[in-house]
Write an enzyme that holds these catalytic residues in place. Structure first.
Site, PDB file in Angstrom:
ATOM      1  N   GLY A 178       0.841  -1.204   0.000  1.00 31.14           N
ATOM      2  CA  GLY A 178       0.000   0.000   0.000  1.00 31.14           C
ATOM      3  C   GLY A 178       0.874   1.252   0.000  1.00 31.14           C
ATOM      4  O   GLY A 178       0.685   2.164  -0.813  1.00 31.14           O
ATOM      5  N   HIS A 179       1.867   1.287   0.898  1.00 28.28           N
ATOM      6  CA  HIS A 179       2.788   2.426   0.935  1.00 28.28           C
ATOM      7  C   HIS A 179       3.535   2.536  -0.396  1.00 28.28           C
ATOM      8  O   HIS A 179       3.711   3.626  -0.934  1.00 28.28           O
ATOM      9  CB  HIS A 179       3.824   2.251   2.055  1.00 28.28           C
ATOM     10  CG  HIS A 179       3.256   2.193   3.437  1.00 28.28           C
ATOM     11  ND1 HIS A 179       3.221   1.031   4.175  1.00 28.28           N
ATOM     12  CD2 HIS A 179       2.695   3.146   4.223  1.00 28.28           C
ATOM     13  CE1 HIS A 179       2.685   1.269   5.361  1.00 28.28           C
ATOM     14  NE2 HIS A 179       2.346   2.538   5.420  1.00 28.28           N
ATOM     15  N   GLN A 183      -1.108  11.219  17.540  1.00 23.82           N
ATOM     16  CA  GLN A 183      -2.317  10.627  16.963  1.00 23.82           C
ATOM     17  C   GLN A 183      -2.685   9.296  17.613  1.00 23.82           C
ATOM     18  O   GLN A 183      -3.642   8.648  17.206  1.00 23.82           O
ATOM     19  CB  GLN A 183      -2.184  10.491  15.442  1.00 23.82           C
ATOM     20  CG  GLN A 183      -1.225   9.436  14.954  1.00 23.82           C
ATOM     21  CD  GLN A 183      -1.044   9.507  13.450  1.00 23.82           C
ATOM     22  OE1 GLN A 183      -0.447  10.437  12.924  1.00 23.82           O
ATOM     23  NE2 GLN A 183      -1.554   8.519  12.730  1.00 23.82           N
ATOM     24  N   GLY A 227      -3.649   7.370   1.149  1.00 25.35           N
ATOM     25  CA  GLY A 227      -4.413   6.192   0.750  1.00 25.35           C
ATOM     26  C   GLY A 227      -5.868   6.301   1.180  1.00 25.35           C
ATOM     27  O   GLY A 227      -6.161   6.734   2.300  1.00 25.35           O
ATOM     28  N   LEU A 228      -6.752   5.870   0.278  1.00 19.57           N
ATOM     29  CA  LEU A 228      -8.184   5.903   0.599  1.00 19.57           C
ATOM     30  C   LEU A 228      -8.594   4.845   1.611  1.00 19.57           C
ATOM     31  O   LEU A 228      -9.730   4.822   2.064  1.00 19.57           O
ATOM     32  CB  LEU A 228      -9.009   5.747  -0.677  1.00 19.57           C
ATOM     33  CG  LEU A 228      -9.211   7.056  -1.442  1.00 19.57           C
ATOM     34  CD1 LEU A 228      -9.754   6.794  -2.826  1.00 19.57           C
ATOM     35  CD2 LEU A 228     -10.134   7.995  -0.667  1.00 19.57           C
ATOM     36  N   LYS A 229      -7.669   3.955   1.969  1.00 12.75           N
ATOM     37  CA  LYS A 229      -7.980   3.015   3.048  1.00 12.75           C
ATOM     38  C   LYS A 229      -8.354   3.804   4.301  1.00 12.75           C
ATOM     39  O   LYS A 229      -9.217   3.410   5.065  1.00 12.75           O
ATOM     40  CB  LYS A 229      -6.772   2.124   3.338  1.00 12.75           C
ATOM     41  CG  LYS A 229      -7.150   0.883   4.095  1.00 12.75           C
ATOM     42  CD  LYS A 229      -6.029   0.350   4.917  1.00 12.75           C
ATOM     43  CE  LYS A 229      -5.975   1.073   6.199  1.00 12.75           C
ATOM     44  NZ  LYS A 229      -5.125   0.528   7.213  1.00 12.75           N
ATOM     45  N   ILE A 256      -4.814  -0.940  -1.513  1.00  7.22           N
ATOM     46  CA  ILE A 256      -4.154  -2.163  -1.998  1.00  7.22           C
ATOM     47  C   ILE A 256      -4.505  -3.293  -1.024  1.00  7.22           C
ATOM     48  O   ILE A 256      -4.474  -3.106   0.200  1.00  7.22           O
ATOM     49  CB  ILE A 256      -2.621  -1.970  -2.077  1.00  7.22           C
ATOM     50  CG1 ILE A 256      -2.281  -0.731  -2.922  1.00  7.22           C
ATOM     51  CG2 ILE A 256      -1.935  -3.213  -2.604  1.00  7.22           C
ATOM     52  CD1 ILE A 256      -2.704  -0.793  -4.369  1.00  7.22           C
ATOM     53  N   SER A 281      -0.102  -2.010   8.331  1.00  8.19           N
ATOM     54  CA  SER A 281       1.030  -2.371   9.199  1.00  8.19           C
ATOM     55  C   SER A 281       0.515  -3.145  10.410  1.00  8.19           C
ATOM     56  O   SER A 281       1.241  -3.943  11.001  1.00  8.19           O
ATOM     57  CB  SER A 281       1.765  -1.113   9.661  1.00  8.19           C
ATOM     58  OG  SER A 281       2.107  -0.319   8.552  1.00  8.19           O
ATOM     59  N   ARG A 282      -0.745  -2.920  10.777  1.00  7.18           N
ATOM     60  CA  ARG A 282      -1.303  -3.575  11.972  1.00  7.18           C
ATOM     61  C   ARG A 282      -1.723  -5.018  11.702  1.00  7.18           C
ATOM     62  O   ARG A 282      -2.033  -5.739  12.650  1.00  7.18           O
ATOM     63  CB  ARG A 282      -2.480  -2.771  12.528  1.00  7.18           C
ATOM     64  CG  ARG A 282      -2.040  -1.430  13.136  1.00  7.18           C
ATOM     65  CD  ARG A 282      -3.172  -0.737  13.857  1.00  7.18           C
ATOM     66  NE  ARG A 282      -2.694   0.377  14.665  1.00  7.18           N
ATOM     67  CZ  ARG A 282      -2.766   1.665  14.326  1.00  7.18           C
ATOM     68  NH1 ARG A 282      -3.281   2.012  13.155  1.00  7.18           N
ATOM     69  NH2 ARG A 282      -2.317   2.611  15.130  1.00  7.18           N
TER      70      ARG A 282
HETATM   71  P1  AMP Z   1       0.464   4.724   7.671  1.00 11.54           P
HETATM   72  O1  AMP Z   1       1.925   4.409   7.598  1.00 11.54           O
HETATM   73  O2  AMP Z   1      -0.383   3.582   8.113  1.00 11.54           O
HETATM   74  O3  AMP Z   1       0.195   6.015   8.397  1.00 11.54           O
HETATM   75  O4  AMP Z   1       0.008   4.983   6.180  1.00 11.54           O
HETATM   76  C1  AMP Z   1       0.670   5.911   5.346  1.00 11.54           C
HETATM   77  C2  AMP Z   1      -0.153   6.140   4.125  1.00 11.54           C
HETATM   78  O5  AMP Z   1      -0.329   4.890   3.434  1.00 11.54           O
HETATM   79  C3  AMP Z   1      -1.559   6.664   4.436  1.00 11.54           C
HETATM   80  O6  AMP Z   1      -1.906   7.659   3.483  1.00 11.54           O
HETATM   81  C4  AMP Z   1      -2.410   5.434   4.287  1.00 11.54           C
HETATM   82  O7  AMP Z   1      -3.749   5.732   3.910  1.00 11.54           O
HETATM   83  C5  AMP Z   1      -1.698   4.707   3.168  1.00 11.54           C
HETATM   84  N1  AMP Z   1      -2.050   3.277   3.182  1.00 11.54           N
HETATM   85  C6  AMP Z   1      -2.028   2.440   4.254  1.00 11.54           C
HETATM   86  N2  AMP Z   1      -2.490   1.212   3.904  1.00 11.54           N
HETATM   87  C7  AMP Z   1      -2.810   1.292   2.584  1.00 11.54           C
HETATM   88  C8  AMP Z   1      -3.333   0.359   1.628  1.00 11.54           C
HETATM   89  N3  AMP Z   1      -3.626  -0.899   1.964  1.00 11.54           N
HETATM   90  N4  AMP Z   1      -3.542   0.785   0.362  1.00 11.54           N
HETATM   91  C9  AMP Z   1      -3.253   2.071   0.008  1.00 11.54           C
HETATM   92  N5  AMP Z   1      -2.746   2.992   0.851  1.00 11.54           N
HETATM   93  C10 AMP Z   1      -2.529   2.609   2.120  1.00 11.54           C
END
Ligand code: AMP
Length: 286
Positions: free
Chosen positions: A36-37, A61, A147-149, A176, A186-187
């Site tokens: 996803g990242h 956060q 990401g729209l997740k 993704i 990541s979780r």
């Molecule tokens: P995080 O590291 O979880 O803060 O995520 C960093 C960025 O990656 C944020 O904009 C999330 O929305 C995006 N992101 C996390 N998981 C996904 C995924 N499965 N698909 C697309 N983008 C993602």
């Protein structure tokens, strides 16, 4: 690719690229990368001359009792993946530098932070908006990728950019997924084998909702009931919320119309997972 931890060094690098006429893409993250990242970084790489990926597990956060301490971290692996995906810089500031004591200034986006994840995670989106605003000031990019997740997060950032006149384009990237539909997160590493299999029901229930909508269902309560029924069929899933909202305002809808966000959160073992489906009914004949 270069690793930068200092604000001055980061600002100088951006200035130098600006002088050379380069466009700049920023990908804010908390690290522990997955596909996803990587998809965000690849989009940023395609659309900009230079890409900065920030890695910062942002304490403001996380609420009390949440997983700030346990949040997975692996800088070496992240650097390899980011380089492969086309990143030019990793910005990895220290918590003490981001939040010098006493830290007194926060950004609070109202109303759209009240529901969905904001209802359970009080203060979460203030932490998100604050850290993203700080990153936008340190790295004045042309475009930032999200990401729209995390659909509510995207709306909060879009609204902050609009309300505070940040000169930056917000690029929204699709979710993704694993082959069984589970959104990458990541979780997900908190899940054991059984929990991981059970977690696939989250997206399956959203897909079932999508099918109901394709068949003409427009009653939000029927959609929510359909999703809850599927979630209830998995013992290991503990739903937190299932909601049908207007994507722009994030207010609950009774009848589906326009840009509709169907969002859910659930506890699966130690993990709190979220997922959603964004459907545009604006063009539909009714
Ligand atoms: P995080 O590291 O979880 O803060 O995520 C960093 C960025 O990656 C944020 O904009 C999330 O929305 C995006 N992101 C996390 N998981 C996904 C995924 N499965 N698909 C697309 N983008 C993602």
């Amino acid at each position: 690719m270069k690793l930068i931890t200092s604000f001055d060094e980061m600002r100088d690098a951006v200035k130098e690229h600006r002088r050379a006429g380069d466009s700049i893409g920023l990908v804010p993250t908390m690290g522990f990368f997955h596909a996803g990242h990587v998809s965000l970084m690849e989009s940023a790489d395609h659309e900009n001359d230079m890409v900065v990926v920030s890695i910062f597990v942002n304490p403001t956060q996380f609420g009390p009792g949440e997983d700030f301490e346990d949040y997975p971290r692996n800088l070496d692996r992240d650097m390899e993946m980011a380089e492969q995906a086309g990143a030019d810089y990793i910005f990895h500031p220290a918590v003490e530098d981001m939040y010098p004591r006493p830290y007194l200034t926060y950004i609070s986006v109202e109303d759209i932070t009240e529901g969905l994840c904001g209802a359970k995670r009080r203060g979460h989106f203030t932490g998100v908006a604050t850290v993203v605003a700080k990153l936008f000031n340190i790295i004045p990019a042309d475009r930032a990728y999200f990401g729209l997740k995390d659909a509510q997060q995207v709306r909060v950032i879009e609204k902050m950019v609009e309300d505070l006149n940040f000169n930056i384009e917000i690029a929204k990237c699709p979710t993704i997924r694993e082959s069984d539909g589970l959104a990458l997160s990541s979780r997900n590493m908190y899940l054991n084998g059984e929990e991981r299999s059970a977690a696939a029901i989250l997206y399956r229930s959203l897909q079932a909702a999508g099918e109901m909508i394709s068949r003409g269902e427009r009653d939000a309560s029927a959609i929510i009931a359909g999703i809850n029924k599927l979630l209830d069929s998995e013992e290991l899933i503990e739903p937190e919320y299932v909601e049908v909202v207007d994507y722009r305002l994030l207010h609950p809808l009774e009848e589906l119309r326009g840009e509709v966000l169907i969002a859910l959160a659930a506890r699966v073992g130690k993990a709190r997972l979220i997922d959603n489906l964004l459907i545009n009914l604006a063009q539909s004949p009714d």
